[in-house]
Motif scaffolding. Structure first.
Motif, PDB file in Angstrom:
ATOM      1  N   LEU A 205       0.815  -1.224   0.000  1.00 11.84           N
ATOM      2  CA  LEU A 205       0.000   0.000   0.000  1.00 11.84           C
ATOM      3  C   LEU A 205       0.845   1.268   0.000  1.00 11.84           C
ATOM      4  O   LEU A 205       0.295   2.373  -0.004  1.00 11.84           O
ATOM      5  N   ALA A 206       2.153   1.119  -0.014  1.00 14.88           N
ATOM      6  CA  ALA A 206       3.043   2.268   0.188  1.00 14.88           C
ATOM      7  C   ALA A 206       2.822   3.381  -0.821  1.00 14.88           C
ATOM      8  O   ALA A 206       2.885   4.568  -0.474  1.00 14.88           O
ATOM      9  N   ASP A 207       2.572   3.049  -2.066  1.00 10.24           N
ATOM     10  CA  ASP A 207       2.476   4.070  -3.121  1.00 10.24           C
ATOM     11  C   ASP A 207       1.057   4.251  -3.646  1.00 10.24           C
ATOM     12  O   ASP A 207       0.860   4.740  -4.772  1.00 10.24           O
ATOM     13  N   THR A 208       0.057   3.872  -2.858  1.00 10.59           N
ATOM     14  CA  THR A 208      -1.322   3.913  -3.346  1.00 10.59           C
ATOM     15  C   THR A 208      -2.025   5.229  -3.064  1.00 10.59           C
ATOM     16  O   THR A 208      -3.112   5.475  -3.569  1.00 10.59           O
ATOM     17  N   HIS A 209      -1.467   6.087  -2.204  1.00  7.94           N
ATOM     18  CA  HIS A 209      -2.084   7.363  -1.841  1.00  7.94           C
ATOM     19  C   HIS A 209      -3.465   7.169  -1.222  1.00  7.94           C
ATOM     20  O   HIS A 209      -4.392   7.947  -1.470  1.00  7.94           O
ATOM     21  N   LEU A 210      -3.596   6.113  -0.426  1.00  9.65           N
ATOM     22  CA  LEU A 210      -4.821   5.855   0.313  1.00  9.65           C
ATOM     23  C   LEU A 210      -4.634   6.244   1.775  1.00  9.65           C
ATOM     24  O   LEU A 210      -3.517   6.228   2.303  1.00  9.65           O
ATOM     25  N   PHE A 211      -5.733   6.586   2.440  1.00 12.60           N
ATOM     26  CA  PHE A 211      -5.731   6.871   3.872  1.00 12.60           C
ATOM     27  C   PHE A 211      -5.882   5.526   4.576  1.00 12.60           C
ATOM     28  O   PHE A 211      -6.959   4.930   4.603  1.00 12.60           O
ATOM     29  N   ARG A 212      -4.810   5.037   5.159  1.00 12.66           N
ATOM     30  CA  ARG A 212      -4.750   3.685   5.713  1.00 12.66           C
ATOM     31  C   ARG A 212      -5.192   3.689   7.179  1.00 12.66           C
ATOM     32  O   ARG A 212      -4.622   4.414   7.997  1.00 12.66           O
ATOM     33  N   VAL A 213      -6.191   2.853   7.476  1.00 13.66           N
ATOM     34  CA  VAL A 213      -6.740   2.763   8.830  1.00 13.66           C
ATOM     35  C   VAL A 213      -6.573   1.332   9.321  1.00 13.66           C
ATOM     36  O   VAL A 213      -7.089   0.391   8.709  1.00 13.66           O
ATOM     37  N   LEU A 214      -5.848   1.162  10.416  1.00 13.90           N
ATOM     38  CA  LEU A 214      -5.662  -0.153  11.020  1.00 13.90           C
ATOM     39  C   LEU A 214      -6.716  -0.366  12.097  1.00 13.90           C
ATOM     40  O   LEU A 214      -6.850   0.445  13.021  1.00 13.90           O
ATOM     41  N   LEU A 215      -7.464  -1.454  11.990  1.00 16.64           N
ATOM     42  CA  LEU A 215      -8.487  -1.811  12.974  1.00 16.64           C
ATOM     43  C   LEU A 215      -7.956  -2.949  13.835  1.00 16.64           C
ATOM     44  O   LEU A 215      -7.566  -4.006  13.319  1.00 16.64           O
ATOM     45  N   ILE A 216      -7.954  -2.753  15.157  1.00 15.02           N
ATOM     46  CA  ILE A 216      -7.459  -3.748  16.088  1.00 15.02           C
ATOM     47  C   ILE A 216      -8.228  -3.610  17.400  1.00 15.02           C
ATOM     48  O   ILE A 216      -8.613  -2.506  17.787  1.00 15.02           O
ATOM     49  N   HIS A 217      -8.448  -4.719  18.085  1.00 15.87           N
ATOM     50  CA  HIS A 217      -9.187  -4.631  19.347  1.00 15.87           C
ATOM     51  C   HIS A 217      -8.299  -4.147  20.493  1.00 15.87           C
ATOM     52  O   HIS A 217      -8.634  -3.193  21.192  1.00 15.87           O
ATOM     53  N   HIS A 218      -7.179  -4.794  20.709  1.00 19.64           N
ATOM     54  CA  HIS A 218      -6.302  -4.444  21.834  1.00 19.64           C
ATOM     55  C   HIS A 218      -5.480  -3.196  21.512  1.00 19.64           C
ATOM     56  O   HIS A 218      -4.847  -3.119  20.462  1.00 19.64           O
ATOM     57  N   PRO A 219      -5.432  -2.223  22.421  1.00 19.54           N
ATOM     58  CA  PRO A 219      -4.549  -1.079  22.214  1.00 19.54           C
ATOM     59  C   PRO A 219      -3.088  -1.515  22.156  1.00 19.54           C
ATOM     60  O   PRO A 219      -2.692  -2.516  22.756  1.00 19.54           O
ATOM     61  N   LEU A 220      -2.298  -0.737  21.437  1.00 18.20           N
ATOM     62  CA  LEU A 220      -0.877  -1.057  21.321  1.00 18.20           C
ATOM     63  C   LEU A 220      -0.116  -0.764  22.604  1.00 18.20           C
ATOM     64  O   LEU A 220       1.014  -1.216  22.778  1.00 18.20           O
ATOM     65  N   ARG A 221      -0.714   0.007  23.487  1.00 19.39           N
ATOM     66  CA  ARG A 221      -0.091   0.299  24.780  1.00 19.39           C
ATOM     67  C   ARG A 221      -1.162   0.206  25.852  1.00 19.39           C
ATOM     68  O   ARG A 221      -2.241   0.765  25.708  1.00 19.39           O
ATOM     69  N   SER A 222      -0.875  -0.525  26.930  1.00 20.25           N
ATOM     70  CA  SER A 222      -1.856  -0.714  27.996  1.00 20.25           C
ATOM     71  C   SER A 222      -1.179  -0.544  29.346  1.00 20.25           C
ATOM     72  O   SER A 222      -0.040  -0.981  29.548  1.00 20.25           O
ATOM     73  N   GLU A 223      -1.880   0.095  30.276  1.00 17.99           N
ATOM     74  CA  GLU A 223      -1.359   0.252  31.630  1.00 17.99           C
ATOM     75  C   GLU A 223      -1.525  -1.024  32.442  1.00 17.99           C
ATOM     76  O   GLU A 223      -0.889  -1.176  33.489  1.00 17.99           O
TER      77      GLU A 223
END
Length: 294
Positions: A175-193
């Protein structure tokens, strides 16, 4: 050019939860059932969820992202109820879904979830759901991953695993050269206390994001309004969380809310305006509107 509007809600825990059969209350489910009966049933409310979805639909978003936890204990009777709910939210081509930890609450539950909701988690043109998936809606590329695994009692961790990370690496590179707005959907946050709620291979995911980048991460799990920032190849990446979509305010957890993102191209860059709509004084209100990316 009219902005593309992406709505985000998460963790509906579709209530009410059906009563389990005694044979279903084994392992993790015993503790989850006790927790539900003691307090969770008091603040996960179907009337809240229905008002939230109705308000969202009046905003007429172009697409809707749902980041997991449709069910509570992954009981067999919960899946058809949750399926009927998401069909009210939108059709499979209008809604992109990823599973949460409650959707994989016990061994075998994730497979049942994928069987039930596969058409909401399928790449464009694919005949079967796989993770990561890719769906392109006008200027937006929706990339869905599954962090959901069955865990031991008292744990709610998630992980992607090597195979999914390797596939995500290839997908983001494509997707690097597609000029799209890339949205990653994930349940767990990448950082958690909380250690017991963390994404265990978050560091590996962050390496990929720093290498390839996305424009936005949408997450669930913590049941709170949150904004986190992570390093990308050129600029920082915002990761946005929302409260549980069926929840009354309780303790330090806010009442149900959802986000709207108005996305449009601005020359060589993207413009993204975030609006939060949620419950305040018993009514749906605008809580926040801000420029997220410029």
């Amino acid at each position: 050019m009219t902005a593309f509007t992406l709505a985000h809600l998460s963790d509906p825990h579709v209530p009410p939860m059906p009563e389990p059969a005694w044979r279903e209350l084994l392992g993790q489910r015993v503790l989850g059932y006790i927790n539900w009966k003691r307090n969770r049933h008091l603040y996960h409310r179907r009337d809240m969820l229905d008002v939230l979805v109705s308000d969202m639909q009046t905003q007429a978003p172009d697409h809707i992202a749902v980041t997991g936890d449709l069910v509570n204990l992954a009981l067999a009777a919960e899946f058809p109820r949750a399926r009927r709910w998401i069909e009210v939210v939108g059709k499979p081509d209008q809604v992109s879904l990823v599973p949460g930890n409650h959707d994989a609450y016990v061994q075998g539950a994730l497979e049942k979830f994928v069987e039930t909701f596969g058409d909401y988690m399928r790449s464009d043109g694919a005949t079967a759901p796989t993770f990561p998936y890719l769906r392109i809606r006008e200027p937006v590329a929706l990339i869905g991953v599954s962090s959901s695994v069955a865990t031991a009692p008292f744990m709610a961790t998630g992980w992607l695993g090597d195979a999914q990370l390797e596939a995500l690496d290839r997908l983001l590179a494509s997707l690097a050269d597609t000029h799209l707005f890339r949205v990653l959907l994930i349940h767990h946050p990448l950082r958690s206390e909380k250690w017991m709620k963390r994404l265990t291979d978050s560091d590996a995911l962050q390496v990929l994001l720093k290498r390839h980048g996305v424009e936005l991460i949408l997450q669930g799990h913590d049941h709170i309004h949150s904004t986190m920032w992570f390093e990308g190849p050129q600029r920082r990446i915002p990761a946005i969380g929302v409260p549980a979509a069926s929840s009354l305010a309780h303790g330090h957890k806010p009442a149900a809310a959802y986000n709207l993102f108005a996305i449009e191209r601005d020359g060589e860059r993207w413009r993204c305006e975030q609006t939060v709509r949620g419950f305040g004084d018993g009514n749906m209100v605008h809580e926040l509107k801000r420029m997220l990316l410029v």
